[in-house]
Design a protein around this motif. Structure first.
Motif, mmCIF file in Angstrom:
data_model
loop_
_atom_site.group_PDB
_atom_site.id
_atom_site.type_symbol
_atom_site.label_atom_id
_atom_site.label_comp_id
_atom_site.label_asym_id
_atom_site.label_seq_id
_atom_site.Cartn_x
_atom_site.Cartn_y
_atom_site.Cartn_z
ATOM 1 N N SER A 352 24.888 31.147 34.283
ATOM 2 C CA SER A 352 25.517 29.910 34.746
ATOM 3 C C SER A 352 27.030 29.975 34.601
ATOM 4 N N ALA A 353 27.504 30.606 33.507
ATOM 5 C CA ALA A 353 28.948 30.758 33.307
ATOM 6 C C ALA A 353 29.570 31.590 34.420
ATOM 7 N N LEU A 354 28.876 32.647 34.838
ATOM 8 C CA LEU A 354 29.395 33.478 35.924
ATOM 9 C C LEU A 354 29.500 32.697 37.222
ATOM 10 N N VAL A 355 28.484 31.865 37.477
ATOM 11 C CA VAL A 355 28.500 31.042 38.697
ATOM 12 C C VAL A 355 29.609 30.001 38.620
ATOM 13 N N GLN A 356 29.733 29.362 37.448
ATOM 14 C CA GLN A 356 30.788 28.348 37.276
ATOM 15 C C GLN A 356 32.169 28.979 37.454
ATOM 16 N N GLU A 357 32.360 30.152 36.873
ATOM 17 C CA GLU A 357 33.646 30.833 36.988
ATOM 18 C C GLU A 357 33.942 31.175 38.448
ATOM 19 N N MET A 358 32.910 31.621 39.162
ATOM 20 C CA MET A 358 33.083 31.962 40.572
ATOM 21 C C MET A 358 33.481 30.744 41.398
ATOM 22 N N ASN A 359 32.940 29.587 41.015
ATOM 23 C CA ASN A 359 33.225 28.346 41.736
ATOM 24 C C ASN A 359 34.529 27.693 41.286
ATOM 25 N N GLY A 360 35.256 28.349 40.355
ATOM 26 C CA GLY A 360 36.541 27.828 39.917
ATOM 27 C C GLY A 360 36.454 26.755 38.853
ATOM 28 N N ASN A 361 35.280 26.583 38.250
ATOM 29 C CA ASN A 361 35.089 25.566 37.215
ATOM 30 C C ASN A 361 35.264 26.227 35.847
ATOM 31 N N ALA A 362 36.526 26.389 35.411
ATOM 32 C CA ALA A 362 36.813 27.081 34.150
ATOM 33 C C ALA A 362 36.212 26.345 32.966
ATOM 34 N N GLU A 363 36.285 25.019 32.985
ATOM 35 C CA GLU A 363 35.750 24.239 31.864
ATOM 36 C C GLU A 363 34.240 24.417 31.749
ATOM 37 N N GLY A 364 33.568 24.400 32.903
ATOM 38 C CA GLY A 364 32.117 24.605 32.893
ATOM 39 C C GLY A 364 31.743 26.000 32.420
ATOM 40 N N ALA A 365 32.544 27.004 32.814
ATOM 41 C CA ALA A 365 32.273 28.380 32.387
ATOM 42 C C ALA A 365 32.395 28.514 30.882
ATOM 43 N N VAL A 366 33.448 27.925 30.302
ATOM 44 C CA VAL A 366 33.657 27.995 28.849
ATOM 45 C C VAL A 366 32.510 27.305 28.117
ATOM 46 N N ALA A 367 32.053 26.163 28.638
ATOM 47 C CA ALA A 367 30.948 25.430 28.004
ATOM 48 C C ALA A 367 29.674 26.280 28.000
ATOM 49 N N GLU A 368 29.380 26.947 29.121
ATOM 50 C CA GLU A 368 28.169 27.772 29.193
ATOM 51 C C GLU A 368 28.296 29.009 28.300
ATOM 52 N N LEU A 369 29.492 29.609 28.245
ATOM 53 C CA LEU A 369 29.692 30.769 27.369
ATOM 54 C C LEU A 369 29.518 30.371 25.909
ATOM 55 N N THR A 370 29.970 29.188 25.544
ATOM 56 C CA THR A 370 29.791 28.687 24.177
ATOM 57 C C THR A 370 28.312 28.526 23.862
ATOM 58 N N THR A 371 27.541 28.033 24.840
ATOM 59 C CA THR A 371 26.088 27.898 24.668
ATOM 60 C C THR A 371 25.434 29.274 24.495
ATOM 61 N N ALA A 372 25.877 30.238 25.293
ATOM 62 C CA ALA A 372 25.316 31.591 25.189
ATOM 63 C C ALA A 372 25.584 32.192 23.809
ATOM 64 N N LEU A 373 26.797 32.011 23.298
ATOM 65 C CA LEU A 373 27.137 32.526 21.968
ATOM 66 C C LEU A 373 26.291 31.875 20.890
ATOM 67 N N ALA A 374 26.036 30.570 21.028
ATOM 68 C CA ALA A 374 25.249 29.856 20.021
ATOM 69 C C ALA A 374 23.827 30.386 19.950
ATOM 70 N N ALA A 375 23.279 30.820 21.103
ATOM 71 C CA ALA A 375 21.896 31.323 21.130
ATOM 72 C C ALA A 375 21.823 32.808 20.788
ATOM 73 N N LEU A 376 22.964 33.498 20.799
ATOM 74 C CA LEU A 376 22.974 34.952 20.656
ATOM 75 C C LEU A 376 22.452 35.426 19.306
ATOM 76 N N SER A 377 22.719 34.670 18.248
ATOM 77 C CA SER A 377 22.333 35.113 16.897
ATOM 78 C C SER A 377 20.822 35.242 16.744
ATOM 79 N N GLU A 378 20.048 34.473 17.507
ATOM 80 C CA GLU A 378 18.587 34.521 17.400
ATOM 81 C C GLU A 378 17.949 35.340 18.520
ATOM 82 N N ALA A 379 18.768 35.822 19.437
ATOM 83 C CA ALA A 379 18.231 36.542 20.593
ATOM 84 C C ALA A 379 18.178 38.044 20.334
ATOM 85 N N ARG A 380 17.322 38.712 21.069
ATOM 86 C CA ARG A 380 17.251 40.175 21.039
ATOM 87 C C ARG A 380 17.537 40.670 22.453
ATOM 88 N N VAL A 381 18.802 40.887 22.721
ATOM 89 C CA VAL A 381 19.235 41.288 24.053
ATOM 90 C C VAL A 381 19.949 42.629 23.964
#
Length: 557
Positions: A352-381
């Motif tokens: 979603s952050a990549l799509v938001q960034e592509m659409n020029g929505n910097a604030e939306g991209a940062v919000a989604e990246l923050t969400t991704a970071l919050a979930a990263l500690s419990e994820a196995r990627v």
């Protein structure tokens, strides 16, 4: 007729009539512990709860409705790659003669046996007997491996090569693979070479080439693999390894063509399609990457082990292509079709952050990246996903978060992510300020490691000194100043504490690099003399696969 009454069987076949026929045959063999699965998904769910001695699997798992799902080969790929079944589980593929002729040459993960339809109960009994005999021979070694007794398993394989001449080649193969899994690459290469002295066997040629690749002898590995493919064009694993060798040499275009050739022969392996998507994107072939990733998402749809990173990779490709609507559609499909969890949340938010960034929505991209970071500690990627996430953080001016992620990746020796890669990414993104700051930080840490290694050496902790220098080399592999310091530490440990084959091989590799970089290096002759003196001290012959280090003047002839 042999007694098979204690066997437990899982039949995987969507055809009720065929399942009934198999039940009748098995009852004639007095086998009563029989369960059914009508698809790959139901088979995996049953195998996750219960183990079976034998799996009888129809190759064509289509259900007649046009929604074919996985075939038997793809099911076996899932079962083996995700370790759902034990090494000693007997997997027998049931198939028609026409299908067998199509798949056997390009089979990726070979089942225990194939049985061509139609067949009789006598045929089934014979195949059971053959498979059970082989399992009985290998079971003690498999059990040692399962218990983590890998060294004991290697010794058992060596003994069995002599005691079981019928299976000597199979035990030699298993021994070499175990040595490789232990990190004893030079020893594994010698084991493969020993097999090849008597007969040119494809798996041994492949294993030897893999060792060359792991030892960074990429030119040799490439030549060996090209020769193997020329002699056996359907040896699919050779294509996969050759593509890795090309990528290790920076030849992404060549790697892409190798994978395309392999997929033309065997089009269903999801892992290879993923690799093709990745290398196509790296070469700028966005159309090729999109085609590959769309196939991955479609084929993985029926797997119990769906990976949300497949959707993310497709989103990345569509964003690169400039298809915002297509990328947003993939994100919606991810939200709708995948079960919620940390892995899915990281991939969804990043996409979603990549799509938001592509659409020029910097604030939306940062919000989604923050969400991704919050979930990263419990994820196995994957580490590649983390690297891409750090890159997006950097491009969205989230420098502190990017640096934290970069540092975590490079500190993990198993990640495969180097400091040089991080610096190159920063420079590619136009963030030379970040690249300079990160590079200075790494250089400072490496300097501290060198001082720490010197302290350990002075205190007599020779192994500790070598371990620290090995970490410094991992962080800065192209720092020529580290090479001589590391070799000195390695040779002192070997001279004072005893011969260590893998460490000596690493020292020899560094000596080779020093000689190639500067044949007149003032310390080179002395270090080579120390290396050769250590060999003489412990009466160790030079390895058969490589010449021992020689002084510079010998090389200049």
């Amino acid at each position: 007729m042999p007694d098979y009454s204690n066997l437990s069987i899982l039949i995987v076949d969507p055809n009720q009539g065929m399942r009934a026929s198999l039940h009748n045959m098995l009852s004639m063999l007095y086998i009563t512990k029989v369960d059914d699965a009508v698809s790959a998904g139901t088979a995996i769910r049953q195998l996750s709860k219960k183990s079976y001695d034998v799996i009888l699997c129809e190759y064509d798992l289509g259900n007649g409705s046009g929604d074919s799902g996985q075939d038997g080969q793809q099911l076996l790929e899932d079962l083996r790659n995700n370790k759902v079944i034990a090494q000693w589980t007997i997997f027998i593929m049931l198939t028609s003669e026409g299908v067998y002729g199509r798949v056997i040459g390009a089979a990726e993960l070979l089942p225990t046996d194939y049985i061509l339809k139609p067949f009789t109960v006598e045929t089934l009994s014979q195949r059971f007997g053959r498979a059970l005999e082989r399992r009985a021979v290998f079971l003690p070694v498999y059990q040692q491996i399962g218990q983590g007794k890998v060294k004991e398993a290697v010794a058992a394989c060596a003994a069995a090569e002599i005691a079981q001449p019928r299976y000597a080649a199979d035990f030699a193969r298993l021994r070499a693979e175990l040595l490789q899994s232990m990190g004893q690459i030079a020893a594994a290469e010698l084991a493969y070479a020993s097999v090849l002295q008597t007969k040119q066997i494809g798996w041994a040629q492949l294993g030897q080439a893999r060792c060359m690749h792991l030892l960074k002898r990429h030119t040799e590995a490439q030549a060996a693999l090209e020769a193997l493919i020329a002699s056996n064009p359907k040896f699919m694993a050779a294509y996969d390894l050759l593509s890795k060798v090309h990528r290790a040499q920076g030849h992404d275009e060549a790697a892409k063509h190798v994978l395309q050739d392999a997929i033309a022969i065997s089009p269903h392996m999801v892992g290879r399609l993923r690799n093709l998507g990745e290398v196509a994107l790296a070469t700028g072939d966005v159309e090729g990457a999109e085609k590959a990733y769309k196939q991955v998402v479609a084929k993985a749809k029926y797997s119990e082990f769906r990976d949300p990173e497949d959707h993310l990779n497709l989103v990345r490709t569509l964003v690169t292509k400039g298809d915002a609507n297509g990328a947003a559609g993939v994100v919606r499909d991810m939200e709708r079709s995948l079960r919620a969890g940390p892995n899915v949340e990281v991939c969804r938010a990043f996409s979603s952050a990549l799509v938001q960034e592509m659409n020029g929505n910097a604030e939306g991209a940062v919000a989604e990246l923050t969400t991704a970071l919050a979930a990263l500690s419990e994820a196995r990627v994957s580490n590649n996903l983390k690297l891409g996430l750090a890159q997006s953080l950097m491009s969205n001016q989230m420098d502190e978060q990017a640096n934290t992620l970069f540092s975590a990746l490079t500190a993990d020796a198993t990640s495969g992510i180097t400091d040089a890669q991080v610096v190159a990414l920063c420079e590619k993104a136009g963030r030379t300020d970040l690249a300079d700051r990160y590079g200075k930080k790494v250089d400072s840490e490496v300097d501290q490691m060198v001082r720490k290694a010197a302290e350990k050496s002075r205190s007599g902790d020779l192994k500790g000194a070598v371990a620290v220098m090995q970490e410094a080399l991992r962080r800065r592999p192209d720092n020529t100043g580290l090479w001589t310091v590391a070799v000195t530490a390695m040779l002192r440990q070997i001279t004072d504490m005893g011969w260590d084959g893998p460490l000596a091989a690493q020292a020899a590799g560094l000596l080779k690099r020093i000689r190639e970089d500067n044949p007149n290096h003032p310390l080179l002759a002395g270090l080579i003399a120390q290396y050769q003196a250590a060999r003489q001290k412990y009466n160790v012959a030079p390895p058969a696969t490589a010449a021992p280090p020689q002084p510079a003047h010998v090389e200049s002839r």
